[in-house]
Design a protein around this motif. Sequence first.
Motif, PDB file in Angstrom:
ATOM      1  N   SER A 270       0.836  -1.202   0.000  1.00 36.22           N
ATOM      2  CA  SER A 270       0.000   0.000   0.000  1.00 36.22           C
ATOM      3  C   SER A 270       0.871   1.253   0.000  1.00 36.22           C
ATOM      4  O   SER A 270       0.549   2.243  -0.676  1.00 36.22           O
ATOM      5  CB  SER A 270      -0.928  -0.005   1.217  1.00 36.22           C
ATOM      6  OG  SER A 270      -1.849  -1.074   1.130  1.00 36.22           O
ATOM      7  N   ARG A 271       1.982   1.207   0.744  1.00 36.01           N
ATOM      8  CA  ARG A 271       2.902   2.354   0.743  1.00 36.01           C
ATOM      9  C   ARG A 271       3.520   2.550  -0.638  1.00 36.01           C
ATOM     10  O   ARG A 271       3.635   3.683  -1.123  1.00 36.01           O
ATOM     11  CB  ARG A 271       3.999   2.149   1.791  1.00 36.01           C
ATOM     12  CG  ARG A 271       3.522   2.286   3.240  1.00 36.01           C
ATOM     13  CD  ARG A 271       4.696   2.456   4.198  1.00 36.01           C
ATOM     14  NE  ARG A 271       5.569   1.281   4.201  1.00 36.01           N
ATOM     15  CZ  ARG A 271       5.380   0.235   4.999  1.00 36.01           C
ATOM     16  NH1 ARG A 271       4.357   0.216   5.841  1.00 36.01           N
ATOM     17  NH2 ARG A 271       6.220  -0.782   4.972  1.00 36.01           N
ATOM     18  N   PHE A 272       3.931   1.451  -1.279  1.00 35.12           N
ATOM     19  CA  PHE A 272       4.453   1.551  -2.647  1.00 35.12           C
ATOM     20  C   PHE A 272       3.401   2.177  -3.566  1.00 35.12           C
ATOM     21  O   PHE A 272       3.711   3.000  -4.421  1.00 35.12           O
ATOM     22  CB  PHE A 272       4.828   0.160  -3.167  1.00 35.12           C
ATOM     23  CG  PHE A 272       6.213  -0.294  -2.789  1.00 35.12           C
ATOM     24  CD1 PHE A 272       7.329   0.255  -3.394  1.00 35.12           C
ATOM     25  CD2 PHE A 272       6.403  -1.274  -1.826  1.00 35.12           C
ATOM     26  CE1 PHE A 272       8.608  -0.158  -3.054  1.00 35.12           C
ATOM     27  CE2 PHE A 272       7.668  -1.709  -1.474  1.00 35.12           C
ATOM     28  CZ  PHE A 272       8.781  -1.143  -2.082  1.00 35.12           C
ATOM     29  N   GLY A 273       2.146   1.754  -3.368  1.00 31.37           N
ATOM     30  CA  GLY A 273       1.065   2.269  -4.202  1.00 31.37           C
ATOM     31  C   GLY A 273       0.855   3.755  -4.028  1.00 31.37           C
ATOM     32  O   GLY A 273       0.687   4.499  -5.007  1.00 31.37           O
ATOM     33  N   ARG A 274       0.883   4.192  -2.786  1.00 27.47           N
ATOM     34  CA  ARG A 274       0.690   5.626  -2.525  1.00 27.47           C
ATOM     35  C   ARG A 274       1.822   6.461  -3.127  1.00 27.47           C
ATOM     36  O   ARG A 274       1.624   7.622  -3.494  1.00 27.47           O
ATOM     37  CB  ARG A 274       0.588   5.873  -1.012  1.00 27.47           C
ATOM     38  CG  ARG A 274      -0.707   5.367  -0.410  1.00 27.47           C
ATOM     39  CD  ARG A 274      -0.896   5.896   1.016  1.00 27.47           C
ATOM     40  NE  ARG A 274       0.093   5.365   1.940  1.00 27.47           N
ATOM     41  CZ  ARG A 274      -0.045   4.231   2.623  1.00 27.47           C
ATOM     42  NH1 ARG A 274      -1.132   3.502   2.453  1.00 27.47           N
ATOM     43  NH2 ARG A 274       0.889   3.822   3.465  1.00 27.47           N
ATOM     44  N   ASP A 275       2.994   5.860  -3.242  1.00 29.69           N
ATOM     45  CA  ASP A 275       4.128   6.566  -3.853  1.00 29.69           C
ATOM     46  C   ASP A 275       4.106   6.457  -5.376  1.00 29.69           C
ATOM     47  O   ASP A 275       4.999   7.011  -6.043  1.00 29.69           O
ATOM     48  CB  ASP A 275       5.444   5.991  -3.325  1.00 29.69           C
ATOM     49  CG  ASP A 275       5.648   6.269  -1.838  1.00 29.69           C
ATOM     50  OD1 ASP A 275       4.990   7.199  -1.322  1.00 29.69           O
ATOM     51  OD2 ASP A 275       6.428   5.539  -1.197  1.00 29.69           O
ATOM     52  N   GLY A 276       3.122   5.726  -5.923  1.00 30.03           N
ATOM     53  CA  GLY A 276       3.029   5.552  -7.368  1.00 30.03           C
ATOM     54  C   GLY A 276       4.135   4.687  -7.934  1.00 30.03           C
ATOM     55  O   GLY A 276       4.506   4.813  -9.112  1.00 30.03           O
ATOM     56  N   ALA A 277       4.683   3.802  -7.117  1.00 28.74           N
ATOM     57  CA  ALA A 277       5.834   2.994  -7.523  1.00 28.74           C
ATOM     58  C   ALA A 277       5.446   1.888  -8.497  1.00 28.74           C
ATOM     59  O   ALA A 277       4.295   1.457  -8.567  1.00 28.74           O
ATOM     60  CB  ALA A 277       6.495   2.382  -6.287  1.00 28.74           C
ATOM     61  N   SER A 278       6.464   1.439  -9.244  1.00 27.16           N
ATOM     62  CA  SER A 278       6.317   0.302 -10.147  1.00 27.16           C
ATOM     63  C   SER A 278       6.862  -0.939  -9.438  1.00 27.16           C
ATOM     64  O   SER A 278       8.001  -0.947  -8.973  1.00 27.16           O
ATOM     65  CB  SER A 278       7.099   0.560 -11.439  1.00 27.16           C
ATOM     66  OG  SER A 278       7.036  -0.568 -12.286  1.00 27.16           O
ATOM     67  N   VAL A 279       6.033  -1.969  -9.343  1.00 33.88           N
ATOM     68  CA  VAL A 279       6.395  -3.170  -8.599  1.00 33.88           C
ATOM     69  C   VAL A 279       6.218  -4.383  -9.498  1.00 33.88           C
ATOM     70  O   VAL A 279       5.169  -4.565 -10.125  1.00 33.88           O
ATOM     71  CB  VAL A 279       5.538  -3.321  -7.328  1.00 33.88           C
ATOM     72  CG1 VAL A 279       5.916  -4.601  -6.577  1.00 33.88           C
ATOM     73  CG2 VAL A 279       5.692  -2.104  -6.427  1.00 33.88           C
ATOM     74  N   ARG A 280       7.255  -5.213  -9.561  1.00 29.44           N
ATOM     75  CA  ARG A 280       7.190  -6.419 -10.390  1.00 29.44           C
ATOM     76  C   ARG A 280       6.714  -7.611  -9.567  1.00 29.44           C
ATOM     77  O   ARG A 280       7.162  -7.834  -8.450  1.00 29.44           O
ATOM     78  CB  ARG A 280       8.558  -6.728 -11.001  1.00 29.44           C
ATOM     79  CG  ARG A 280       8.481  -7.862 -12.045  1.00 29.44           C
ATOM     80  CD  ARG A 280       9.848  -8.282 -12.558  1.00 29.44           C
ATOM     81  NE  ARG A 280      10.576  -7.202 -13.213  1.00 29.44           N
ATOM     82  CZ  ARG A 280      11.650  -7.415 -13.987  1.00 29.44           C
ATOM     83  NH1 ARG A 280      12.097  -8.654 -14.182  1.00 29.44           N
ATOM     84  NH2 ARG A 280      12.271  -6.386 -14.532  1.00 29.44           N
ATOM     85  N   PHE A 281       5.787  -8.380 -10.175  1.00 30.83           N
ATOM     86  CA  PHE A 281       5.257  -9.586  -9.551  1.00 30.83           C
ATOM     87  C   PHE A 281       5.473 -10.781 -10.474  1.00 30.83           C
ATOM     88  O   PHE A 281       5.457 -10.646 -11.704  1.00 30.83           O
ATOM     89  CB  PHE A 281       3.744  -9.458  -9.298  1.00 30.83           C
ATOM     90  CG  PHE A 281       3.354  -8.466  -8.247  1.00 30.83           C
ATOM     91  CD1 PHE A 281       3.219  -8.844  -6.929  1.00 30.83           C
ATOM     92  CD2 PHE A 281       3.097  -7.142  -8.600  1.00 30.83           C
ATOM     93  CE1 PHE A 281       2.837  -7.928  -5.962  1.00 30.83           C
ATOM     94  CE2 PHE A 281       2.714  -6.214  -7.637  1.00 30.83           C
ATOM     95  CZ  PHE A 281       2.582  -6.607  -6.316  1.00 30.83           C
ATOM     96  N   ASP A 282       5.638 -11.930  -9.871  1.00 25.58           N
ATOM     97  CA  ASP A 282       5.761 -13.175 -10.630  1.00 25.58           C
ATOM     98  C   ASP A 282       4.375 -13.662 -11.033  1.00 25.58           C
ATOM     99  O   ASP A 282       3.520 -13.910 -10.172  1.00 25.58           O
ATOM    100  CB  ASP A 282       6.460 -14.228  -9.767  1.00 25.58           C
ATOM    101  CG  ASP A 282       6.527 -15.577 -10.449  1.00 25.58           C
ATOM    102  OD1 ASP A 282       6.749 -15.603 -11.671  1.00 25.58           O
ATOM    103  OD2 ASP A 282       6.353 -16.606  -9.765  1.00 25.58           O
ATOM    104  N   ALA A 283       4.148 -13.825 -12.336  1.00 30.24           N
ATOM    105  CA  ALA A 283       2.829 -14.224 -12.828  1.00 30.24           C
ATOM    106  C   ALA A 283       2.412 -15.594 -12.310  1.00 30.24           C
ATOM    107  O   ALA A 283       1.229 -15.866 -12.131  1.00 30.24           O
ATOM    108  CB  ALA A 283       2.822 -14.224 -14.360  1.00 30.24           C
TER     109      ALA A 283
END
Length: 603
Positions: A270-283
């Motif tokens: 949620s903190r990453f989201g509020r900062d507008g960050a780009s986050v990589r996830f494993d599909a």
Amino acid sequence: MFESLYQTFTESADPTQGKPRLAALRTELAKRGLDGFIVPRTDDYQNEYVPASAERLAWLTGFTGSAGLAIVLKDRAAIFVDGRYTLQVKDQVDTRLFAPQPIADITPAQWLVKNVDKGMKIGCDPWLTTSQTYEAYERALRQAGAELVAVDDNPLDTVWYDRPPEPLGAIRLHPKKFTGTDAKQKLNRIVAALDKGEALVVTNPHNVAWAFNIRGSDVGHTPLPLSRAIISKDGSHLFVDERKLDPKTRDSLAKLAVIENPAQLRQSLSRFGRDGASVRFDAGSAPAALINALKSAGGRAVVGEDPITLMKALKSNAEIAGTRAAHLRDGAAVASFLAWFDEAAPKGRLSEIDAVEALETFRRQTGQLKDVSFPTISGAGPNGAIVHYRVTEKTNRRIGRGLFLLDSGAQYEDGTTDITRTISVGTPTKEMRACYTRVLKGHIAIATATFPKGTSGAQIDAFARQALWQAGLDYDHGTGHGVGSFLSVHEGPQNISKRGSCPLEPGMILSNEPGYYRTGAFGIRIENLVLVEERKIPGAEREMYGFETLTLVPIDTRPIDKSLMSSDEVRWLNAYHQRVRKALSPLVSPATRKWLIKATKPL
């Protein structure tokens, strides 16, 4: 004399309980205003082997296979399995309650389109479902005029009154002598593989184990620590229950990452989201719940491949040396078992369970066995035709005349093994000999394959099937899967199958296991592990690869019909057996050595 410490033979699931449990789930769904619910086999981490607390599909249906899914509606239910389990599902599940569906013929999403009515609400646990699968369900239900509802707490867990607690297996450091690279170097490599400003959420526990050089004991047969991590240039965070860490392990890991409770991962996203960050996830392993948490907070989710997966697949020099040592040790143990078996089996008193207990005992006598790498498949006669058969006290069969299929593996700190031998007890029939030889021809075709850089497993899968196809035969599983280093016996991204899209690269370990299965009669599979290596060919215009065979155990020559084999195939088999004899002779007893000489006699 013999016993099994790492596997049991009790039937862990009871299909007769399907009716009351299904009724209880439907009652709970009605309380929540749901018209149906999706029950996958997976846990929160998309693991193949899951802790007892995550065996929801087995509890509900009785099905104990390693892959499957059920969909429960008010008036009907279905269970989806792949080609490995088409026979097993009929034996374990009350098919009057759960209609078996071959997933090759109809996917769960397609079934939903055909079976739900307009306005229905179908529940789904977003922690047990990847984002890609979740979105497929959403599209299917939208097409049918229905709705997918994410549930905060799983309704099945509510009615599973005696659900086991979640595991708290101790986490231990995996020494550099086995990994070849320290964890700090690995974390730097991972950060270098990310885009500028990007963070990686590591949701696959195998990748966490590899990156931080740790192993655990939260699930059977794979030394996994159930955990997740966030890795970025700003540092790493390891999300793990601290009750799994002793002070020394915690202090070592604290030098690499901030250690946090697993429940805090959602807050971090949620903190990453509020900062507008780009986050990589494993599909393949990231649950929809985490991706949705980031998106709802305003972050950008990049769903694709975790770069760790390929790094882990390309074994280091230390890991390659370790797997060779593990296979040599394991080969001596398996050969000792086979020598014993050849003397005991013709007497007609051995059962499938006896064979499992004996083989595990021979492996334990090495003094280095940590676990079996999967429950041993010990199939006599018709049970050998069940691809992923697991013997229980109920199904245990005497080993009589015919073919006996034994698929087993071991976990050692320096490597993971997986080997299948089909053994002739008495004189095999002409049909058995023909089928066995065609499977062997396919095995040799993979073992001797030479292919250019960039070749995928799909491009060579047909090599293993050609001899069977010529007789109108085939098998419904892949030819080979990737294998880890004291990790999962089934590892990606590499595989040899019709869907194997990953290019094969030096350092990858795979299985080579064609088979043939005559329902109700017998099963055949011959499996060795192989290592992708470079091939030096004079005058070659391209970089070429091939395989080094790692497994060192005689292949039974008694069921071979030599008239079906080419001279090159006979030469390969004789050379392989010469190598096996030379490698194992110094490691086994005089009695086993005598058997080994006979078993590796040139064809």
